[in-house]
Design a protein around this motif. Structure first.
Motif, PDB file in Angstrom:
ATOM      1  N   ASN A 102      19.481 -20.849  29.198  1.00 18.95           N
ATOM      2  CA  ASN A 102      20.206 -20.486  27.988  1.00 18.95           C
ATOM      3  C   ASN A 102      21.431 -19.654  28.373  1.00 18.95           C
ATOM      4  OD1 ASN A 102      20.883 -20.254  25.309  1.00 18.95           O
ATOM      5  ND2 ASN A 102      18.951 -19.338  24.662  1.00 18.95           N
ATOM      6  N   SER A 103      22.314 -19.438  27.421  1.00 18.60           N
ATOM      7  CA  SER A 103      23.554 -18.702  27.670  1.00 18.60           C
ATOM      8  C   SER A 103      23.276 -17.319  28.266  1.00 18.60           C
ATOM      9  CB  SER A 103      24.336 -18.532  26.371  1.00 18.60           C
ATOM     10  OG  SER A 103      24.623 -19.790  25.787  1.00 18.60           O
ATOM     11  N   GLY A 104      24.069 -16.932  29.269  1.00 14.47           N
ATOM     12  CA  GLY A 104      23.934 -15.624  29.891  1.00 14.47           C
ATOM     13  C   GLY A 104      22.692 -15.474  30.735  1.00 14.47           C
ATOM     14  N   SER A 105      22.176 -16.584  31.273  1.00 16.47           N
ATOM     15  CA  SER A 105      20.943 -16.551  32.069  1.00 16.47           C
ATOM     16  C   SER A 105      21.218 -16.968  33.510  1.00 16.47           C
ATOM     17  CB  SER A 105      19.882 -17.469  31.453  1.00 16.47           C
ATOM     18  OG  SER A 105      19.610 -17.097  30.120  1.00 16.47           O
TER      19      SER A 105
ATOM     20  N   ALA B  58      20.218 -10.950  15.237  1.00 18.23           N
ATOM     21  CA  ALA B  58      20.979 -12.203  15.158  1.00 18.23           C
ATOM     22  C   ALA B  58      22.316 -12.100  15.892  1.00 18.23           C
ATOM     23  CB  ALA B  58      21.204 -12.594  13.704  1.00 18.23           C
ATOM     24  N   ILE B  59      22.977 -10.955  15.802  1.00 17.65           N
ATOM     25  CA  ILE B  59      24.291 -10.807  16.430  1.00 17.65           C
ATOM     26  C   ILE B  59      24.243 -10.971  17.950  1.00 17.65           C
ATOM     27  CG2 ILE B  59      26.072  -9.070  16.947  1.00 17.65           C
ATOM     28  CD1 ILE B  59      26.004  -8.268  14.018  1.00 17.65           C
ATOM     29  N   PRO B  60      23.295 -10.342  18.667  1.00 19.52           N
ATOM     30  CA  PRO B  60      23.233 -10.582  20.115  1.00 19.52           C
ATOM     31  C   PRO B  60      23.045 -12.051  20.469  1.00 19.52           C
ATOM     32  CG  PRO B  60      21.947  -8.647  19.555  1.00 19.52           C
ATOM     33  CD  PRO B  60      22.340  -9.290  18.256  1.00 19.52           C
ATOM     34  N   LYS B  61      22.274 -12.774  19.655  1.00 17.19           N
ATOM     35  CA  LYS B  61      22.095 -14.215  19.887  1.00 17.19           C
ATOM     36  C   LYS B  61      23.431 -14.947  19.771  1.00 17.19           C
ATOM     37  CE  LYS B  61      17.346 -14.964  18.255  1.00 17.19           C
ATOM     38  NZ  LYS B  61      16.539 -15.697  17.243  1.00 17.19           N
ATOM     39  N   LEU B  62      24.163 -14.639  18.699  1.00 12.18           N
ATOM     40  CA  LEU B  62      25.449 -15.298  18.470  1.00 12.18           C
ATOM     41  C   LEU B  62      26.451 -14.939  19.571  1.00 12.18           C
ATOM     42  CD1 LEU B  62      25.760 -14.773  14.597  1.00 12.18           C
ATOM     43  CD2 LEU B  62      25.308 -16.936  15.788  1.00 12.18           C
ATOM     44  N   GLU B  63      26.421 -13.697  20.022  1.00  8.96           N
ATOM     45  CA  GLU B  63      27.355 -13.273  21.071  1.00  8.96           C
ATOM     46  C   GLU B  63      27.121 -14.042  22.360  1.00  8.96           C
ATOM     47  OE1 GLU B  63      28.461  -8.654  19.922  1.00  8.96           O
ATOM     48  OE2 GLU B  63      26.620  -9.044  21.068  1.00  8.96           O
ATOM     49  N   LYS B  64      25.865 -14.222  22.742  1.00  6.60           N
ATOM     50  CA  LYS B  64      25.551 -14.975  23.964  1.00  6.60           C
ATOM     51  C   LYS B  64      25.847 -16.464  23.779  1.00  6.60           C
ATOM     52  CE  LYS B  64      21.954 -11.918  25.845  1.00  6.60           C
ATOM     53  NZ  LYS B  64      22.088 -10.790  24.919  1.00  6.60           N
TER      54      LYS B  64
END
Length: 322
Positions: free
Chosen positions: A130-133, A257-263
């Motif tokens: 996933n993003s940022g992994s 929700a915001i951290p999810k959207l940011e990544k």
């Protein structure tokens, strides 16, 4: 060829006195011995080539120098070659060479923010990052285990090899499997580590706790800050849909929700009113744009609006506490 004859040829090679015929005899002998022992000594052709190059490089360097240390290197080279013939080199040096080789051949794959990545491991197992992994693994797994190190979130589809357990290490949590599909979420900037099993069976070991066995549709949630552990049955789609391009928000607050959207979109999102982080909403979005998701949030929460400060920075305006 006797050991005495071998020593004489090696000594002559160190001094540069080998005839062309003697050089051919020595090379043929070494090739035969390496071919007979390589399945026990070398991990693959690349490793064999690396060791051979190191030996001959040292021999070449030794020819050009006359110091005592040079002759010590020559003696060491001779001991190495002779022990290959006798087989003792494998047992005395395998651990050292294996350690050096493994470190040198570690592979790192990363999915940057806003992107996802599919990685095929040396055993054929497939990992969706996933993003940022980020995932780290050896170019070749060893003979007993298949071990990888994960930072972030990934979905694993592991090839079944009962004699070679598959191990995923994350901070404070180790997951061990034989062959199955599962998801691990362990971002450094988040307190919760989640291990969710889709198929098969896995064991989850948390530092200082007894090992837990998971069956399909079960999840272990470990909080790094409070050290609390929760094992529960979950709806798999909530935790696995991301690998199919789906973002799910089930009565979720903006705080999570915001951290999810940011990544997911590689952006920074700011709240004008920090109390709005308690505002919750529900939505399912497949391959949707960030603008589309923000439009939906502000539609169901009319007290909120948003503006793009730049292509990578957004501000959510207004107040919302529920």
């Amino acid at each position: 060829m006797t050991e005495k004859e071998l020593k004489e040829l090696i000594n002559k090679r160190q001094k540069g006195n080998l005839s062309k015929e003697e050089q051919q005899v020595l090379e043929l002998f070494e090739e035969k011995m390496l071919a007979r022992n390589e399945q026990h000594i070398f991990f693959n052709d690349r490793h064999k080539s690396m060791v051979q190059q190191e030996i001959y490089s040292n021999i070449h360097k030794a020819k050009k120098k006359k110091s005592i240390s040079t002759w010590l290197r020559i003696a060491a080279i001779f001991v190495l070659t002779a022990s290959i013939v006798g087989g003792s080199w494998y047992f005395s040096s395998k651990l050292q060479i294996e350690s050096t080789y493994t470190v040198a051949q570690t592979i790192t794959k990363r999915a940057d923010y806003g992107k996802k990545l599919t990685v095929t491991l040396p055993d054929g197992s497939v990992v969706n990052l996933n993003s940022g992994s980020e995932i780290r693994f050896p170019e070749t797994f060893n003979e007993t285990t298949r071990e990888v190190i994960l930072t972030g979130e990934a979905f694993f589809n592991v090839q079944k090899k009962p004699t070679h357990p598959f191990i995923v290490k994350t901070p404070m949590v180790t997951t061990k499997v034989l062959g199955t599909t599962f998801n691990i979420k362990a971002y450094q900037d988040q307190d919760d580590v989640e291990v969710t099993l889709a198929t098969g069976k896995i064991s989850v070991a948390i530092e200082g706790e007894d090992e837990m066995i998971l069956t399909p549709s079960y999840q272990v949630n470990f909080n790094k800050k409070s050290k609390s552990i929760q094992k529960q049955k979950v709806e798999l789609d909530r935790f696995l849909a991301w690998k199919d391009g789906v973002l799910r928000f089930d009565d979720e607050t903006l705080a999570t929700a915001i951290p999810k959207l940011e990544k997911w979109f590689n952006v920074k999102i700011h709240l004008e009113d920090k109390n709005s982080q308690n505002c919750s909403f529900t939505g399912v979005f497949k391959n949707a744009s960030l603008k589309n998701i923000l439009d939906n949030i502000t539609f169901v929460k009319p007290n909120l609006s948003y503006r793009f400060i730049s292509s990578k920075e957004i501000q959510i305006l207004g107040k919302c506490n529920h």
